[in-house]
Design an enzyme around this catalytic site. Structure first.
Site, PDB file in Angstrom:
ATOM      1  N   ASP A   1      -9.519  17.366 -18.301  1.00 42.31           N
ATOM      2  CA  ASP A   1     -10.886  17.124 -17.793  1.00 42.31           C
ATOM      3  C   ASP A   1     -11.200  18.506 -16.943  1.00 42.31           C
ATOM      4  OD1 ASP A   1     -10.396  13.867 -16.291  1.00 42.31           O
ATOM      5  OD2 ASP A   1     -10.845  14.687 -18.336  1.00 42.31           O
TER       6      ASP A   1
ATOM      7  N   ASP B   1      -6.056   0.533 -27.986  1.00 40.21           N
ATOM      8  CA  ASP B   1      -4.953  -0.497 -28.703  1.00 40.21           C
ATOM      9  C   ASP B   1      -3.773  -0.639 -27.881  1.00 40.21           C
ATOM     10  OD1 ASP B   1      -4.737   2.249 -29.382  1.00 40.21           O
ATOM     11  OD2 ASP B   1      -2.738   1.788 -30.049  1.00 40.21           O
ATOM     12  N   LEU B   2      -3.447   0.261 -26.697  1.00 38.95           N
ATOM     13  CA  LEU B   2      -2.405   0.306 -26.141  1.00 38.95           C
ATOM     14  C   LEU B   2      -2.758  -0.759 -24.791  1.00 38.95           C
ATOM     15  CD1 LEU B   2      -1.361   3.872 -25.634  1.00 38.95           C
ATOM     16  CD2 LEU B   2      -0.237   2.189 -26.739  1.00 38.95           C
TER      17      LEU B   2
ATOM     18  N   ARG C   1     -11.292   7.217 -28.711  1.00 34.40           N
ATOM     19  CA  ARG C   1     -10.608   6.622 -27.654  1.00 34.40           C
ATOM     20  C   ARG C   1     -10.430   5.203 -27.692  1.00 34.40           C
ATOM     21  NH1 ARG C   1     -13.924   9.371 -22.818  1.00 34.40           N
ATOM     22  NH2 ARG C   1     -11.882   8.673 -21.570  1.00 34.40           N
ATOM     23  N   PRO C   2      -9.586   4.894 -28.544  1.00 37.50           N
ATOM     24  CA  PRO C   2      -8.933   3.675 -28.571  1.00 37.50           C
ATOM     25  C   PRO C   2      -8.579   2.926 -27.457  1.00 37.50           C
ATOM     26  CG  PRO C   2      -7.454   5.047 -29.713  1.00 37.50           C
ATOM     27  CD  PRO C   2      -8.514   5.922 -29.149  1.00 37.50           C
TER      28      PRO C   2
ATOM     29  N   ARG D   1     -22.271  11.420 -13.303  1.00 38.97           N
ATOM     30  CA  ARG D   1     -21.106  10.334 -13.373  1.00 38.97           C
ATOM     31  C   ARG D   1     -20.069  10.693 -12.352  1.00 38.97           C
ATOM     32  NH1 ARG D   1     -19.881   8.259 -19.349  1.00 38.97           N
ATOM     33  NH2 ARG D   1     -18.494   7.082 -17.881  1.00 38.97           N
TER      34      ARG D   1
ATOM     35  N   CYS E   1     -16.677   8.073 -27.440  1.00 40.59           N
ATOM     36  CA  CYS E   1     -17.662   8.972 -26.847  1.00 40.59           C
ATOM     37  C   CYS E   1     -17.687  10.523 -27.579  1.00 40.59           C
ATOM     38  CB  CYS E   1     -16.983   9.467 -25.444  1.00 40.59           C
ATOM     39  SG  CYS E   1     -15.657  10.016 -25.345  1.00 40.59           S
TER      40      CYS E   1
ATOM     41  N   ARG F   1     -16.604   3.189 -20.122  1.00 41.84           N
ATOM     42  CA  ARG F   1     -15.187   2.932 -20.823  1.00 41.84           C
ATOM     43  C   ARG F   1     -14.358   2.310 -19.949  1.00 41.84           C
ATOM     44  NH1 ARG F   1     -12.406   4.508 -24.288  1.00 41.84           N
ATOM     45  NH2 ARG F   1     -10.453   4.424 -23.593  1.00 41.84           N
TER      46      ARG F   1
ATOM     47  N   LYS G   1     -13.159   9.968  -8.406  1.00 42.89           N
ATOM     48  CA  LYS G   1     -13.815   9.175  -9.449  1.00 42.89           C
ATOM     49  C   LYS G   1     -12.537   8.317 -10.127  1.00 42.89           C
ATOM     50  CE  LYS G   1     -15.306  10.444 -13.838  1.00 42.89           C
ATOM     51  NZ  LYS G   1     -14.904   9.408 -14.669  1.00 42.89           N
ATOM     52  N   ASN G   2     -11.636   9.021 -10.714  1.00 42.49           N
ATOM     53  CA  ASN G   2     -10.738   8.295 -11.742  1.00 42.49           C
ATOM     54  C   ASN G   2      -9.566   7.242 -10.906  1.00 42.49           C
ATOM     55  OD1 ASN G   2     -12.341   9.189 -13.625  1.00 42.49           O
ATOM     56  ND2 ASN G   2     -10.872  10.721 -14.436  1.00 42.49           N
TER      57      ASN G   2
HETATM   58  C1  EPZ Z   1      -8.477   8.901 -18.477  1.00 41.27           C
HETATM   59  O1  EPZ Z   1      -9.278   8.222 -19.730  1.00 41.27           O
HETATM   60  C2  EPZ Z   1      -9.782   9.491 -17.821  1.00 41.27           C
HETATM   61  N1  EPZ Z   1     -10.564   8.461 -17.176  1.00 41.27           N
HETATM   62  C3  EPZ Z   1     -10.174  10.730 -18.496  1.00 41.27           C
HETATM   63  O2  EPZ Z   1     -11.485  11.267 -17.569  1.00 41.27           O
HETATM   64  C4  EPZ Z   1      -9.162  11.784 -18.771  1.00 41.27           C
HETATM   65  O3  EPZ Z   1      -9.768  12.782 -19.793  1.00 41.27           O
HETATM   66  C5  EPZ Z   1      -8.249  10.868 -19.563  1.00 41.27           C
HETATM   67  O4  EPZ Z   1      -7.445   9.904 -18.730  1.00 41.27           O
HETATM   68  C6  EPZ Z   1      -7.123  11.773 -19.871  1.00 41.27           C
HETATM   69  O5  EPZ Z   1      -6.458  12.289 -18.851  1.00 41.27           O
HETATM   70  C7  EPZ Z   1     -10.609   7.796 -16.012  1.00 41.27           C
HETATM   71  O6  EPZ Z   1      -9.588   8.028 -15.771  1.00 41.27           O
HETATM   72  C8  EPZ Z   1     -11.840   6.827 -15.860  1.00 41.27           C
HETATM   73  P1  EPZ Z   1      -5.867   7.934 -21.941  1.00 41.27           P
HETATM   74  P2  EPZ Z   1      -8.294   7.350 -20.460  1.00 41.27           P
HETATM   75  O7  EPZ Z   1      -5.832   6.594 -22.088  1.00 41.27           O
HETATM   76  O8  EPZ Z   1      -7.538   6.468 -19.530  1.00 41.27           O
HETATM   77  C9  EPZ Z   1      -4.983   7.729 -26.303  1.00 41.27           C
HETATM   78  C10 EPZ Z   1     -13.395  12.134 -16.730  1.00 41.27           C
HETATM   79  O9  EPZ Z   1     -13.890  13.155 -17.220  1.00 41.27           O
HETATM   80  N2  EPZ Z   1      -5.121   6.526 -26.298  1.00 41.27           N
HETATM   81  O10 EPZ Z   1      -5.083   8.701 -20.842  1.00 41.27           O
HETATM   82  O11 EPZ Z   1      -9.379   6.721 -21.399  1.00 41.27           O
HETATM   83  C11 EPZ Z   1      -6.542   8.406 -26.319  1.00 41.27           C
HETATM   84  O12 EPZ Z   1      -7.226   8.415 -27.441  1.00 41.27           O
HETATM   85  C12 EPZ Z   1     -12.643  11.386 -17.865  1.00 41.27           C
HETATM   86  O13 EPZ Z   1     -13.085  11.805 -15.850  1.00 41.27           O
HETATM   87  C13 EPZ Z   1      -4.708   5.432 -27.290  1.00 41.27           C
HETATM   88  O14 EPZ Z   1      -4.406   6.099 -28.428  1.00 41.27           O
HETATM   89  O15 EPZ Z   1      -7.289   8.241 -21.090  1.00 41.27           O
HETATM   90  C14 EPZ Z   1      -6.060   9.872 -25.818  1.00 41.27           C
HETATM   91  O16 EPZ Z   1      -5.685  10.608 -26.764  1.00 41.27           O
HETATM   92  C15 EPZ Z   1     -12.800  11.899 -19.369  1.00 41.27           C
HETATM   93  N3  EPZ Z   1      -4.765   4.371 -27.366  1.00 41.27           N
HETATM   94  C16 EPZ Z   1      -4.584   9.820 -25.023  1.00 41.27           C
HETATM   95  O17 EPZ Z   1      -4.256   8.330 -25.496  1.00 41.27           O
HETATM   96  C17 EPZ Z   1      -5.300   3.550 -26.035  1.00 41.27           C
HETATM   97  O18 EPZ Z   1      -4.956   2.412 -25.959  1.00 41.27           O
HETATM   98  C18 EPZ Z   1      -4.968   9.730 -23.628  1.00 41.27           C
HETATM   99  O19 EPZ Z   1      -5.980   8.891 -23.290  1.00 41.27           O
HETATM  100  C19 EPZ Z   1      -5.397   4.499 -24.883  1.00 41.27           C
HETATM  101  C20 EPZ Z   1      -5.249   5.880 -25.119  1.00 41.27           C
END
Ligand code: EPZ
Length: 420
Positions: free
Chosen positions: A304, A124-125, A121-122, A396, A116, A92, A22-23
């Site tokens: 996950d 900003d990056l 889940r910001p 999902r 969520c 998202r 999915k991801n």
């Molecule tokens: C991806 O979400 C996955 N979703 C998530 O899977 C997974 O849990 C997550 O990566 C971590 O591995 C998809 O790939 C669609 P991140 P993502 O940006 O990209 C912080 C599932 O169950 N962060 O790697 O949203 C954030 O808060 C889903 O399939 C910022 O601070 O995760 C977190 O603490 C749930 N600013 C950390 O980074 C930003 O701009 C990692 O989040 C972005 C993220």
């Protein structure tokens, strides 16, 4: 809304084919916006999130067709550069259209994703990275408005390793003018799947699979036929449920090295794991030993899969501490497991699962995709039947989970329901 009725006490045996990730699909699909012509993705899974992404891209005028697991997308005549709230609020990952839109069309209007139930889940990056590449970003009325006639290569460092932000910024940088260096890039296999596909399309990327990517921007990309990697989280779920039911299950269509962290921990509990090029066989002959895990970025134990690990540890002897360094509050499944009789204590960023639980079926509520999986797993070993509400969360990210589990011997019925 549907619910599951799960009958406990069955030992799972047989083999199960793992679907596409999915991801990975969610990262690959928006890349169709980077080129004209038919981008074809093999091994595309059929789940709710893919449906959401398809509806979003369709609303922008992307032409799509699906033959089996071959999804073809064509953005030659897109009509809109907007990702409205109605789509983004459902998923998202809709924000993944932002990078390709601004890189190819110079403009984008994308709704801010909501949070969520396991954290804010910001994004900003995502925004800082695009600004570094020269985009003008304005956030008003719940929308991200991005403009830039042509992105300009730059050095961007991700303060936090972020899968989504890496996907978005990489997808934008490949069409930026000049050299881009990205450091502290996420190396989850889904990001690498995207990078390899972009390279296939004509992008110039070096360092793929490492945390530093050097990108030489090009003026255009070509559509290709690419493959979606197998879903390592679905695979991990089946590995754990096989061990939890003292079963003997072979997973096919997997990439075993994507699962090294889970495999090692499973072996530490006493499971027998046999690995070939694209299969993993899991057998469990006795009561598992309790083993602690800490969810962290790849190649660490995946966040996950920590809910599923908690469910598995309910049947172990001893106590297991589960920490999540990515989402410290991702323990929404605990109260629901406790309704089945689970002895679990939670603390700041962790929970402790006491083993040897005698679980009894009850009605429980799904709260997020992976939490729902842990409820199904617990229902499979609980005495009696367990009713799981709001299985749309499960749909999902899992393709026909009840059918795949049923083929292994599980007794799970899906029922439409008015219950909320
Ligand atoms: C991806 O979400 C996955 N979703 C998530 O899977 C997974 O849990 C997550 O990566 C971590 O591995 C998809 O790939 C669609 P991140 P993502 O940006 O990209 C912080 C599932 O169950 N962060 O790697 O949203 C954030 O808060 C889903 O399939 C910022 O601070 O995760 C977190 O603490 C749930 N600013 C950390 O980074 C930003 O701009 C990692 O989040 C972005 C993220």
């Amino acid at each position: 809304m549907d619910k599951f009725i799960v009958h406990g006490g069955v030992r799972l045996t047989g083999s199960v084919a793992i679907s596409g990730a999915k991801n990975a699909s969610l990262a690959l699909m928006p890349a169709c916006l980077l080129t004209n012509g038919a981008l074809t993705l093999k091994n595309t899974p059929n789940n709710r999130d893919l449906g959401t992404m398809s509806r979003l891209l369709g609303s922008m005028g992307v032409g799509m067709s699906l033959e089996g697991d071959m999804l073809t997308l064509d953005s030659t005549s897109i009509t809109s550069y907007e990702a409205p709230y109605e789509h983004v609020k459902q998923m998202r990952a809709s924000i993944y259209v932002l990078g390709p839109l601004i890189a190819r069309y110079g403009e984008a209007r994308v709704s801010l994703p909501g949070g969520c139930n396991f954290g804010p889940r910001p994004v900003d990056l995502h925004l800082k990275g695009l600004e570094k590449l020269g985009a003008e970003i304005d956030v008003t009325g719940g929308y991200i408005i991005a403009k830039c006639p042509r992105l300009q290569g730059a050095h961007f460092h991700f303060d936090i390793s972020s899968v989504g932000a890496s996907v978005n910024i990489l997808s934008a940088a490949v069409l930026a003018r000049g050299q881009t260096t990205l450091t502290n890039v996420a190396i989850e296999p889904e990001v690498t799947n995207l990078a390899l596909m972009l390279e296939q399309m004509g992008a110039k990327i070096s360092g793929i699979g490492t945390t530093t990517l050097e990108i030489e921007g090009v003026d255009s990309l070509n559509p290709v036929v690419a493959s979606t990697i197998p879903d390592r989280i679905e695979a991990a779920t089946f590995m754990l449920v096989a061990a939890m039911t003292r079963g003997d299950v072979t997973l096919t269509h997997v990439i075993p090295e994507h699962l090294d962290a889970v495999t090692q921990k499973l072996i530490d509990t006493g499971a027998l794991v046999d690995v070939s090029d694209d299969t993993i066989r899991v057998r469990m002959l006795e009561t598992p030993e309790a083993v602690d895990i800490t969810a962290s970025i790849y190649p660490g134990f995946p966040t996950d899969t920590q809910a599923q690990w908690a469910a598995y540890m309910l049947t172990a002897q001893g106590a297991s501490r589960i920490r999540d360094t990515i989402y410290p509050t991702r323990f929404g499944y605990v109260p629901e497991l406790q309704r089945l009789g689970a002895h679990i204590e939670t603390g700041e960023g962790y929970c402790v699962v006491k083993g040897n639980n005698k679980l009894t079926g009850a009605t429980v509520m799904s709260s997020d995709l992976r939490a729902s999986a842990s409820l199904v797993m617990a229902g499979l070993v609980a005495q009696g039947t367990t009713e799981i509400l709001r299985v749309y969360h499960l749909d999902r990210g899992y393709e026909k989970l009840e059918s795949k589990l049923g083929a292994l011997g599980a007794v799970i019925e899906r029922h439409p329901t008015e219950d909320y």
